[in-house]
Structures are given as structure tokens and as C-alpha cells.
Design an enzyme around this catalytic site. Structure first.
Site, PDB file in Angstrom:
ATOM      1  N   ALA A 127      -6.051 -14.651  -5.571  1.00  0.00           N
ATOM      2  CA  ALA A 127      -5.518 -15.169  -4.372  1.00  0.00           C
ATOM      3  C   ALA A 127      -3.827 -13.752  -3.872  1.00  0.00           C
ATOM      4  O   ALA A 127      -3.443 -13.386  -3.304  1.00  0.00           O
ATOM      5  CB  ALA A 127      -4.954 -16.166  -4.682  1.00  0.00           C
ATOM      6  N   GLY A 128      -4.208 -12.935  -5.004  1.00  0.00           N
ATOM      7  CA  GLY A 128      -3.247 -11.528  -4.373  1.00  0.00           C
ATOM      8  C   GLY A 128      -1.732 -11.997  -5.205  1.00  0.00           C
ATOM      9  O   GLY A 128      -1.108 -10.535  -4.967  1.00  0.00           O
ATOM     10  N   LEU A 129      -2.102 -12.374  -6.473  1.00  0.00           N
ATOM     11  CA  LEU A 129      -0.597 -12.531  -6.547  1.00  0.00           C
ATOM     12  C   LEU A 129      -0.964 -11.722  -8.246  1.00  0.00           C
ATOM     13  O   LEU A 129      -0.025 -12.597  -9.129  1.00  0.00           O
ATOM     14  CB  LEU A 129      -0.842 -14.506  -7.308  1.00  0.00           C
ATOM     15  CG  LEU A 129      -0.329 -15.510  -6.122  1.00  0.00           C
ATOM     16  CD1 LEU A 129       0.004 -16.216  -6.053  1.00  0.00           C
ATOM     17  CD2 LEU A 129       0.709 -14.186  -5.054  1.00  0.00           C
TER      18      LEU A 129
ATOM     19  N   ASP B 129       1.699  -3.965  -9.466  1.00  0.00           N
ATOM     20  CA  ASP B 129       1.434  -5.276 -10.322  1.00  0.00           C
ATOM     21  C   ASP B 129       1.789  -4.752 -11.923  1.00  0.00           C
ATOM     22  O   ASP B 129       2.697  -6.339 -12.055  1.00  0.00           O
ATOM     23  CB  ASP B 129       0.035  -5.647 -10.406  1.00  0.00           C
ATOM     24  CG  ASP B 129      -0.638  -5.660  -8.655  1.00  0.00           C
ATOM     25  OD1 ASP B 129       0.612  -5.327  -8.024  1.00  0.00           O
ATOM     26  OD2 ASP B 129      -0.685  -5.710  -8.490  1.00  0.00           O
TER      27      ASP B 129
ATOM     28  N   SER C   1      -3.074 -11.498 -11.193  1.00  0.00           N
ATOM     29  CA  SER C   1      -3.351 -12.228 -11.913  1.00  0.00           C
ATOM     30  C   SER C   1      -3.673 -11.382 -13.119  1.00  0.00           C
ATOM     31  O   SER C   1      -3.990 -11.824 -14.527  1.00  0.00           O
ATOM     32  CB  SER C   1      -4.622 -13.800 -12.122  1.00  0.00           C
ATOM     33  OG  SER C   1      -6.276 -12.306 -11.549  1.00  0.00           O
TER      34      SER C   1
ATOM     35  N   TYR D 189     -10.489  -0.423  -0.175  1.00  0.00           N
ATOM     36  CA  TYR D 189      -9.177   0.003  -0.730  1.00  0.00           C
ATOM     37  C   TYR D 189      -8.958   1.510  -1.342  1.00  0.00           C
ATOM     38  O   TYR D 189      -8.390   2.360  -1.244  1.00  0.00           O
ATOM     39  CB  TYR D 189      -8.968  -0.718  -2.382  1.00  0.00           C
ATOM     40  CG  TYR D 189      -7.009  -0.772  -3.185  1.00  0.00           C
ATOM     41  CD1 TYR D 189      -6.565  -1.274  -2.824  1.00  0.00           C
ATOM     42  CD2 TYR D 189      -7.460   0.234  -3.973  1.00  0.00           C
ATOM     43  CE1 TYR D 189      -5.321  -1.200  -3.314  1.00  0.00           C
ATOM     44  CE2 TYR D 189      -5.971   0.590  -4.621  1.00  0.00           C
ATOM     45  CZ  TYR D 189      -5.092  -0.170  -3.984  1.00  0.00           C
ATOM     46  OH  TYR D 189      -3.687   0.167  -5.076  1.00  0.00           O
TER      47      TYR D 189
ATOM     48  N   HIS E  87       0.625  -1.617  -0.017  1.00  0.00           N
ATOM     49  CA  HIS E  87       0.357  -0.442  -0.304  1.00  0.00           C
ATOM     50  C   HIS E  87       0.786   1.425   0.222  1.00  0.00           C
ATOM     51  O   HIS E  87       0.497   2.443   0.837  1.00  0.00           O
ATOM     52  CB  HIS E  87      -1.488   0.095   0.923  1.00  0.00           C
ATOM     53  CG  HIS E  87      -2.013  -0.950   0.752  1.00  0.00           C
ATOM     54  ND1 HIS E  87      -3.312  -0.492   0.151  1.00  0.00           N
ATOM     55  CD2 HIS E  87      -2.176  -2.766   1.299  1.00  0.00           C
ATOM     56  CE1 HIS E  87      -3.812  -1.940   0.495  1.00  0.00           C
ATOM     57  NE2 HIS E  87      -3.398  -2.402   1.018  1.00  0.00           N
TER      58      HIS E  87
HETATM   59  C1  GLA Z   1      -2.532  -4.512  -5.224  1.00  0.00           C
HETATM   60  C2  GLA Z   1      -2.986  -2.991  -6.027  1.00  0.00           C
HETATM   61  C3  GLA Z   1      -1.694  -2.882  -5.953  1.00  0.00           C
HETATM   62  C4  GLA Z   1      -1.286  -2.549  -4.439  1.00  0.00           C
HETATM   63  C5  GLA Z   1      -1.418  -3.728  -3.907  1.00  0.00           C
HETATM   64  C6  GLA Z   1      -0.814  -3.056  -2.882  1.00  0.00           C
HETATM   65  O1  GLA Z   1      -2.012  -5.154  -5.284  1.00  0.00           O
HETATM   66  O2  GLA Z   1      -3.058  -3.391  -7.323  1.00  0.00           O
HETATM   67  O3  GLA Z   1      -1.606  -1.457  -6.825  1.00  0.00           O
HETATM   68  O4  GLA Z   1      -1.285  -1.124  -3.993  1.00  0.00           O
HETATM   69  O5  GLA Z   1      -2.545  -3.797  -3.761  1.00  0.00           O
HETATM   70  O6  GLA Z   1       0.675  -3.245  -1.951  1.00  0.00           O
END
Ligand code: GLA
Length: 379
Positions: free
Chosen positions: A122-124, A171, A126, A220, A35
């Protein structure tokens, strides 16, 4: 069979020839710096050995025709008449094409096969992987030179303006610019990237909690707004420009929630730079401690953890060979990440899986991952 072989084989059986190009763009795991990207700060992700793949050949017209092996579906669209549709996978391709075209690139159509093994939600990252694979594919058929940072900005624009998710640059940039066997320290203001090798004898383990984020977009966006309001109070462009002593000196002027949000971001930037130093000094213990501290800050000050993430991090820290562990990505579910001694990684994986399952009755997925290159053409 590898995903590369699967897309090539599917291409050959559908089109009766070898693909002209095979492109891949990876997902990512963030080691530290969470973040911070939308606060113009520092992040430290690595591209992982899970990716979106496209086997393709150019078309003589303006159409993109794509078959997804994961969704068992063929969709197409006209590059000259891009219109937003439903929320399906094709929107990531369309949005990326729109962003490239909007930036003035002349695009040519292509046809091909798409598949990915970055787990969804999953926070990876995709979605960044499919955006950057599409950008790589369009650049290849249209003769556009590949330049990671500008392409990542276009991928981010697709995500922000077409898909409608207000993410930062991390990302897409790591998916575009990743370097094999390295983590990348990224300055999210200048978009400079610095590859740094992992400490010797360590591996990075991804720990999927099997919990998925709900309502993540609104939470977010709320965090972003809180960070922006703190930056305004300091009269600076972004929280990147505030130090811990400056924040402490004016703490009483912020409401308690905004103060905690700002404290996370400001301290996380400092931890991320310290983590890069620790890595350069080959100091796994110190890097691990910084990861632990990052999790505590995300849990208590930024408040983006859920029970699954906290339980996973707790189990990881107790398991053999663990230097440190934290949640990774936006939070509210998804994955944690741990730095583990390579020689103990098998025992680590076994124990964390068993103990997490016992503690939560959920079925986690825990795996060692390798740092890979960013978006690339394989043939
Ligand atoms: C998500 C967002 C990123 C970043 C992270 C938190 O993955 O796509 O830009 O803000 O959350 O670090």
C-alpha cells in the site's frame, strides 16, 4: 485485541513462557519529499501506529525460528548458512540477518512470533517495518547496541541486495528513528534527522485508494536512472546539488523527459525544506499548499500517479477541513496523505470515503493516524 497482546499470547501458548522481548517497528507515511531520498535530498515522513511486532526469546544455537500469524506458517533458518529462498515473508528476516552479519555483527539465534498490521503493497513500508523489527530483535538477543541510522542502512542493504528492491533510505530510517507525535525532517545525505511537531489542531489522514502498484520496480528504477543522468550533466553527485535557477539555466541541454524528472526532484527538495519551516511556524495552510504542489509535480513532471491516486487527492481536497493532499510513497497506486483540521476529521473521513467510492467504485480505507516512535523494545 491489540497486535502486541496477540503476539504475546501466541508466544505463551507455543513456548509456555513469557517472551524475553517484544519489539515493534512501524510503517510510515511521507508528508512531503517524494523520490528525493535516492537523490541525496530531503524527506519528511512520520512513523505511524501500524507496525510489525515480534515476541521472542534467544536460542542457545544459531537458528532463527519464526511463526507468522499473518501467514499462519512457521519457518526457520541457520544464521551460519544464509541462502536466498523463495519470495516469502521469511526472506525479510533472512536478508536483515545477512546484512547485520555482513557488517561484522556476531548474531545469536532467536525464536518467536511475528505479526504486522501495515497493509502490504500500500506504500506504507510494510517491508521496512519487518526489516527493522528483525534488526531490533537480533540486536536485542545478540547484545548489539541500537543505533537507528546504521541499522537503517543495514535494513536498506537487505532490501536492495537480498530482497532485490532498489529503494532509498527513507523507509528504513523513519522506521528506525521515528519520534512519537513528530514528523522527521531527514537529510538523506548526512542522515541527520530533526523531529518537528505537526501544526496545532491538525491530524494526518492516510487514504488507501485500494489500487495496487503494478510494474513499480521497473518504473522506479527508470526514474532513478533519469535522475542520475541529469546529475551527471551538471557534474554533481546527485540532484540535491542543483537549484531551480541552475536547472532553468540549462534546461535546453536536457531532453524533455529528463528535464521534467529533474524539475520535480529539485523543486520537491525546496518544497520539503519550506514545509519544515511552515511546520515550525505552525502554518497549516502553507504546509497544505506545499503538499498540493508536491502532488501536481509528481503527477505532471515525475509521472508516478495513477487514476486512483488522482481521484483520491481530488476528493480529499474538496472534503471538510482539508489543508492539502498528495500521493505518498513510490506511487503508481497505494495511498495518499492529507493534512486535516482535527475537529473536522470525522466528517472528512466520511465524505472522502463516500465520494471516492462513488467516483471509482473502489472500496477505500481512510483513517487518521498518529505519529509513533521508531523501532523499540516494549518489554
Ligand atoms: C519508496 C522507496 C523509498 C522512496 C519512495 C519515494 O517508498 O522505498 O526509498 O524512494 O519510494 O519517495
Amino acid at each position: 485485541m491489540s497486535l502486541q497482546s496477540r503476539v504475546v499470547e501466541a508466544f505463551e501458548s507455543r513456548y509456555g513462557s513469557r517472551p524475553a522481548f517484544v519489539v515493534r517497528a512501524p510503517g510510515r507515511v511521507n508528508l512531503i519529499g517524494e523520490h528525493t531520498d535516492y537523490n541525496d535530498g530531503f524527506v519528511f515522513p512520520m512513523a505511524i501506529d501500524r507496525a510489525a511486532w515480534i515476541a521472542l526469546r534467544p536460542r542457545g544455537d544459531n537458528r532463527v525460528v519464526a511463526t507468522s500469524l499473518d501467514f499462519d506458517e512457521t519457518r526457520d533458518f541457520d544464521l551460519g548458512r544464509l541462502e536466498k529462498g523463495d519470495d516469502g515473508w521469511i526472506e525479510y528476516l533472512k536478508g536483515t540477518a545477512w546484512a547485520l552479519r555482513d557488517a561484522g555483527h556476531a548474531l545469536r539465534g532467536f525464536e518467536g512470533i511475528v505479526a504486522g498490521d501495515v497493509p502490504l503493497g500500500a506504500g506504507l513500508s510494510s517491508s521496512a517495518s519487518i526489516e527493522m523489527a528483525t534488526a531490533r530483535a537480533l540486536a536485542a538477543v545478540s547484545g548489539i547496541p541500537w543505533s537507528p541510522a546504521p541499522m537503517a542502512l543495514l535494513g536498506q542493504k537487505a532490501e536492495n541486495k537480498w530482497v532485490g528492491v532498489n529503494c532509498g533510505i527513507m523507509d528504513q530510517l523513519i522506521s528506525a528513528a521515528g519520534v512519537a507525535d513528530m514528523a522527521l525532517l531527514i537529510d538523506c545525505r548526512s542522515l541527520e534527522t530533526q523531529p518537528v511537531p505537526l501544526p496545532k489542531g491538525t491530524v494526518v489522514v492516510v487514504l488507501d485508494t485500494a489500487t495496487r502498484r503494478g510494474l513499480v520496480d521497473s518504473a522506479y528504477n527508470e526514474r532513478r536512472a533519469q535522475c542520475e543522468s541529469a546529475a551527471r550533466l551538471f557534474g554533481v553527485k546527485a540532484l540535491r546539488d542543483v537549484t531551480s535557477p541552475q536547472l532553468a539555466a540549462r534546461a535546453s541541454e536536457l531532453d524533455p523527459t529528463t528535464l521534467r524528472r529533474a524539475r520535480h526532484v529539485v523543486s520537491e527538495d525546496e518544497r520539503t525544506l519550506a514545509a519544515a519551516d511552515a511546520m515550525r511556524a505552525d502554518d497549516a495552510e502553507r504546509l497544505g499548499r506545499l503538499m498540493d504542489e508536491s502532488h501536481e509535480s509528481l503527477r505532471c513532471d515525475f509521472e508516478v500517479c495513477n487514476d486512483g491516486l488522482n481521484a483520491m487527492v481530488e476528493q480529499a481536497r474538496r472534503a471538510p477541513g482539508c489543508f492539502g493532499a498528495r500521493m505518498t510513497g513510490a506511487g503508481f497506486g497505494g495511498c495518499a496523505v492529507a493534512l486535516v483540521a482535527a475537529q473536522r476529521s470525522e466528517a472528512f473521513v466520511r465524505q472522502v470515503e463516500a465520494e471516492y467510492r462513488k467516483a471509482t467504485r473502489l472500496d477505500p480505507k481512510v483513517y487518521v493516524c498518529r505519529a509513533t516512535n521508531g523501532a523499540e523494545i516494549l518489554t
